[in-house]
Design a protein around this motif. Structure first.
Motif, short mmCIF file in Angstrom:
data_model
loop_
_atom_site.label_atom_id
_atom_site.label_comp_id
_atom_site.label_asym_id
_atom_site.label_seq_id
_atom_site.Cartn_x
_atom_site.Cartn_y
_atom_site.Cartn_z
N THR A 61 10.53 11.92 51.93
CA THR A 61 10.40 12.26 50.51
C THR A 61 8.93 12.58 50.25
OG1 THR A 61 9.75 10.20 49.40
CG2 THR A 61 12.10 10.42 50.00
N PRO A 62 8.64 13.35 49.23
CA PRO A 62 7.23 13.61 48.90
C PRO A 62 6.57 12.44 48.19
CG PRO A 62 8.66 14.77 47.37
CD PRO A 62 9.56 14.15 48.42
N TRP A 63 7.35 11.40 47.87
CA TRP A 63 6.83 10.26 47.11
C TRP A 63 6.51 9.06 47.99
CZ3 TRP A 63 11.77 12.33 45.81
CH2 TRP A 63 11.71 13.40 44.90
N TYR A 109 26.25 18.03 48.74
CA TYR A 109 24.83 17.71 48.88
C TYR A 109 24.56 16.24 49.15
CZ TYR A 109 24.21 22.51 47.47
OH TYR A 109 24.27 23.88 47.41
N LYS A 110 25.55 15.39 48.95
CA LYS A 110 25.54 13.98 49.33
C LYS A 110 24.42 13.11 48.74
CE LYS A 110 27.80 14.97 53.75
NZ LYS A 110 29.05 15.27 53.20
N PRO A 111 24.09 13.29 47.46
CA PRO A 111 23.10 12.36 46.88
C PRO A 111 23.73 10.98 46.72
CG PRO A 111 24.05 13.69 45.14
CD PRO A 111 24.59 14.23 46.45
N ILE A 112 22.89 9.97 46.77
CA ILE A 112 23.35 8.61 46.50
C ILE A 112 22.56 8.04 45.33
CG2 ILE A 112 24.08 8.18 48.89
CD1 ILE A 112 21.56 6.43 49.24
N VAL A 113 23.17 7.05 44.67
CA VAL A 113 22.45 6.25 43.69
C VAL A 113 21.96 5.04 44.48
CG1 VAL A 113 22.59 4.93 41.56
CG2 VAL A 113 23.89 7.06 41.79
N ALA A 114 20.72 5.14 44.93
CA ALA A 114 20.16 4.12 45.81
C ALA A 114 19.68 2.92 45.01
CB ALA A 114 19.01 4.70 46.62
N TYR A 115 19.95 1.74 45.55
CA TYR A 115 19.44 0.51 44.98
C TYR A 115 18.55 -0.23 45.98
CZ TYR A 115 23.96 -0.66 47.07
OH TYR A 115 25.06 -0.74 47.91
N VAL A 132 18.39 8.29 42.24
CA VAL A 132 19.27 9.32 42.80
C VAL A 132 18.45 10.07 43.83
CG1 VAL A 132 20.60 11.42 42.38
CG2 VAL A 132 20.68 9.54 40.72
N ILE A 133 18.87 9.98 45.09
CA ILE A 133 18.09 10.56 46.18
C ILE A 133 19.00 11.40 47.08
CG2 ILE A 133 18.30 8.50 47.64
CD1 ILE A 133 15.08 10.50 47.36
N PHE A 134 18.46 12.48 47.57
CA PHE A 134 19.20 13.39 48.45
C PHE A 134 18.74 13.17 49.90
CE2 PHE A 134 19.42 15.30 44.34
CZ PHE A 134 20.61 16.01 44.30
N PRO A 135 19.60 13.43 50.87
CA PRO A 135 19.20 13.35 52.27
C PRO A 135 18.41 14.61 52.65
CG PRO A 135 21.50 13.96 52.13
CD PRO A 135 21.04 13.72 50.72
N PHE A 136 17.16 14.67 52.24
CA PHE A 136 16.34 15.88 52.38
C PHE A 136 16.26 16.38 53.81
CE2 PHE A 136 14.45 13.84 48.55
CZ PHE A 136 14.84 14.80 47.64
N ASP A 137 16.32 15.50 54.78
CA ASP A 137 16.21 15.91 56.18
C ASP A 137 17.49 16.54 56.72
OD1 ASP A 137 13.60 15.03 56.27
OD2 ASP A 137 14.11 13.09 57.15
N THR A 146 14.12 22.50 43.34
CA THR A 146 15.34 22.22 42.58
C THR A 146 15.86 20.82 42.87
OG1 THR A 146 15.96 24.54 42.53
CG2 THR A 146 17.74 22.94 42.19
N TYR A 147 16.02 20.50 44.14
CA TYR A 147 16.61 19.21 44.51
C TYR A 147 15.61 18.07 44.37
CZ TYR A 147 20.36 22.18 45.84
OH TYR A 147 21.36 23.10 45.78
#
Length: 161
Positions: A61-63, A109-115, A132-137, A146-147
């Motif tokens: 992630t960029p963060w 796109y398979k995003p999850i609500v990560a905890y 809410v995070i996407f599997p960017f890799d 966008t994502y």
């Protein structure tokens, strides 16, 4: 100024409810309303979310300084769980950041609500308690602006329209 005061109050309330310094929140962390099954909004605690289908993946992630392993509920499964019947899902964070998923293919796109991030519950001060995070890799398309913009941290509310 009033909006800033409201954010400070929300952050203080969340901190007082047990989301500070490595603790997990025991109260409601997510509310979903709108065109969903049943009457009225659905409220979820971390225990509720953890009892649902879960998925984890490691991604850049960029963060973050290094790849992170996120764990949470697939957003497609969460929408199915509440019986979402709309074509637009809006999401709002504790800091009032707002995104819209219009006619979005959550299964593709398979995003999850990560905890959890790297096995630990996420604190408000570090993008929690929900992100809410996407599997960017997994797909170069997901590394676009966008994502990245659709990755909402400090998620608190979702409305299905």
């Amino acid at each position: 100024m009033r909006a800033l005061a409201a954010v400070v109050v929300l952050l203080c309330l969340a901190s007082a409810s047990g989301v500070a310094a490595g603790q997990r929140a025991d109260g409601v962390v997510l509310t979903i309303d709108g065109k969903i099954a049943g009457e009225g909004p659905r409220q979820f605690t971390l225990d509720d979310l953890e009892a649902m289908e879960r998925e984890s993946f490691t991604t850049w992630t960029p963060w973050h300084d290094a790849p992170v392993t996120f764990e949470g509920v697939p957003l497609a499964a969460l929408m199915k769980h509440v019986g979402a019947r709309g074509h637009l899902v809006s999401a709002k964070a504790l800091n009032n950041y707002y995104v819209e998923y219009r006619d979005f293919d959550f299964a593709r796109y398979k995003p999850i609500v990560a905890y959890k991030a790297d096995g630990a519950y996420m604190e408000i001060s570090d993008k929690g308690p929900l992100f809410v995070i996407f599997p960017f890799d997994s797909d170069p398309e997901l590394r676009s602006a966008t994502y990245l913009a659709l990755s909402i941290w400090q998620l608190r509310w979702m409305t299905v329209q």
